[in-house]
Structures are given as structure tokens and as C-alpha cells.
Design a protein around this motif. Sequence first.
Motif, mmCIF file in Angstrom:
data_model
loop_
_atom_site.group_PDB
_atom_site.id
_atom_site.type_symbol
_atom_site.label_atom_id
_atom_site.label_comp_id
_atom_site.label_asym_id
_atom_site.label_seq_id
_atom_site.Cartn_x
_atom_site.Cartn_y
_atom_site.Cartn_z
ATOM 1 N N VAL A 164 30.506 6.906 6.614
ATOM 2 C CA VAL A 164 29.085 7.201 6.866
ATOM 3 C C VAL A 164 28.795 8.657 6.531
ATOM 4 C CG1 VAL A 164 27.346 7.437 8.690
ATOM 5 C CG2 VAL A 164 28.738 5.363 8.550
ATOM 6 N N ALA A 165 29.683 9.572 6.899
ATOM 7 C CA ALA A 165 29.490 10.991 6.603
ATOM 8 C C ALA A 165 29.477 11.249 5.095
ATOM 9 C CB ALA A 165 30.579 11.820 7.274
ATOM 10 N N VAL A 167 28.744 9.127 2.638
ATOM 11 C CA VAL A 167 27.523 8.542 2.073
ATOM 12 C C VAL A 167 26.324 9.424 2.398
ATOM 13 C CG1 VAL A 167 25.953 6.570 2.231
ATOM 14 C CG2 VAL A 167 28.413 6.189 2.018
ATOM 15 N N SER A 168 26.246 9.923 3.618
ATOM 16 C CA SER A 168 25.128 10.784 4.014
ATOM 17 C C SER A 168 25.112 12.086 3.215
ATOM 18 C CB SER A 168 25.208 11.097 5.511
ATOM 19 O OG SER A 168 25.098 9.922 6.258
ATOM 20 N N LYS A 171 23.910 11.358 -0.334
ATOM 21 C CA LYS A 171 22.459 11.130 -0.366
ATOM 22 C C LYS A 171 21.707 12.446 -0.241
ATOM 23 C CE LYS A 171 20.890 6.644 1.083
ATOM 24 N NZ LYS A 171 20.325 5.843 2.144
ATOM 25 N N TYR A 172 22.165 13.301 0.671
ATOM 26 C CA TYR A 172 21.518 14.590 0.866
ATOM 27 C C TYR A 172 21.590 15.423 -0.410
ATOM 28 C CZ TYR A 172 20.785 19.372 2.394
ATOM 29 O OH TYR A 172 20.325 20.652 2.492
#
Length: 194
Positions: A164-165, A167-168, A171-172
Amino acid sequence: MAPFLLLLFLLSKAASDEIVVVQPGDNITLNCKAPDPSNIVLKWIRPDLEPKNNYVFFCRGSQPQTGNQYDQFKGRVELMKVDLENGNISIILKNVNYNDNGTYECRVLSGSRRRKREVDPLTTIKKIQLQFTDPGSKDKNSTPAGRYVGLAAGVAGVMFAFVVAVVSVRKYKRLRDNRPGTPADDKAGDVQLL
């Protein structure tokens, strides 16, 4: 991502086998149900014991055979006679001790007759892991399997948080790089002018 998928595979395999937690001296039932109860040839084995052609329990129909039964199980294992005609081929293991710790496999005859070249015509239909609680434990929650499952769940949780980290962050960065007036846009504009 591959380690995460491997961990999920290993956890699903471990979850498919039943774990029975016991204390020394208990009488336990190892449950199994035959898919075709009409002509039952049943064999319970412990794959870790030698010789391999021996068994924990063996019967044809409802007649137990003791010829190649492991000595440690003689007189301590019996077929549950309840609901045998409906395929209940569970066994009762009496007075369990630490030597009984391990994996038990319930096997039945696959097909209506034996094939001559087949070494073992029996098919494993269920595996049961028999484990003991720690001697000082008053509950049945402190087994090696319980610790393993807890550790695996913790590792899976950490890996999920990591995914999750990642992917985040991606995206950022993608959003930041696509905003107007960023250095990436200025460089692209310079290239167009040349």
C-alpha cells in the motif's frame, strides 16, 4: 509482489489442513468422510514414520487389519462405527502421547479396483496435524501452530502495508510530476521550442 503471493499460497495450504490440539492422555477423534461409502478401503498413515508400507489404521469395509500397523498404535486406534454407512471413516486415537505428534493422512481407495502397476492406489482425502499444547499452558492457544499462524499473519500484514505504501508513493509522484508549472513540464516545453 511475488513474495506476497508466495506467502498467500503457503498460508492457504496451511489453512487447508486441519489442526487438532491435544494434551497428553486425551482420547481424540481424527475426522474423515469417504466420498463413496459403498466399498470402503481405508488407510490412516503418518508419512514421517518408517517403514512407509506400515499404517496407523487400515480396514476393508468395517474389518480392521493389524498386520502392518505401527507398534505404537496397536490397541489405541479404532474406527468410529457411528454413521459408517454414510461414509464416516473417522478414527479414535486413545491416550495420546508426545510420540503421536505429527501429520495424519486419511486415504481411501481411488476408483472401484486396483491398477496393477500403481504402487499406492489410495488417495489422500484429508490431512490432520496433531499438536500438543505447551506443558505449562492452561489453555490451548499456545501451540507451535498458533505461533506460526500468528507470525505468518503478522508478516502478511506488514507486506500488505508495504505494498500500500509503495502504490501510494508512486501515485503521489505521478500526480506531482503531472502538475502544471513543475520542472518536468518546463523541460518538455524547452524541447518543443528547439
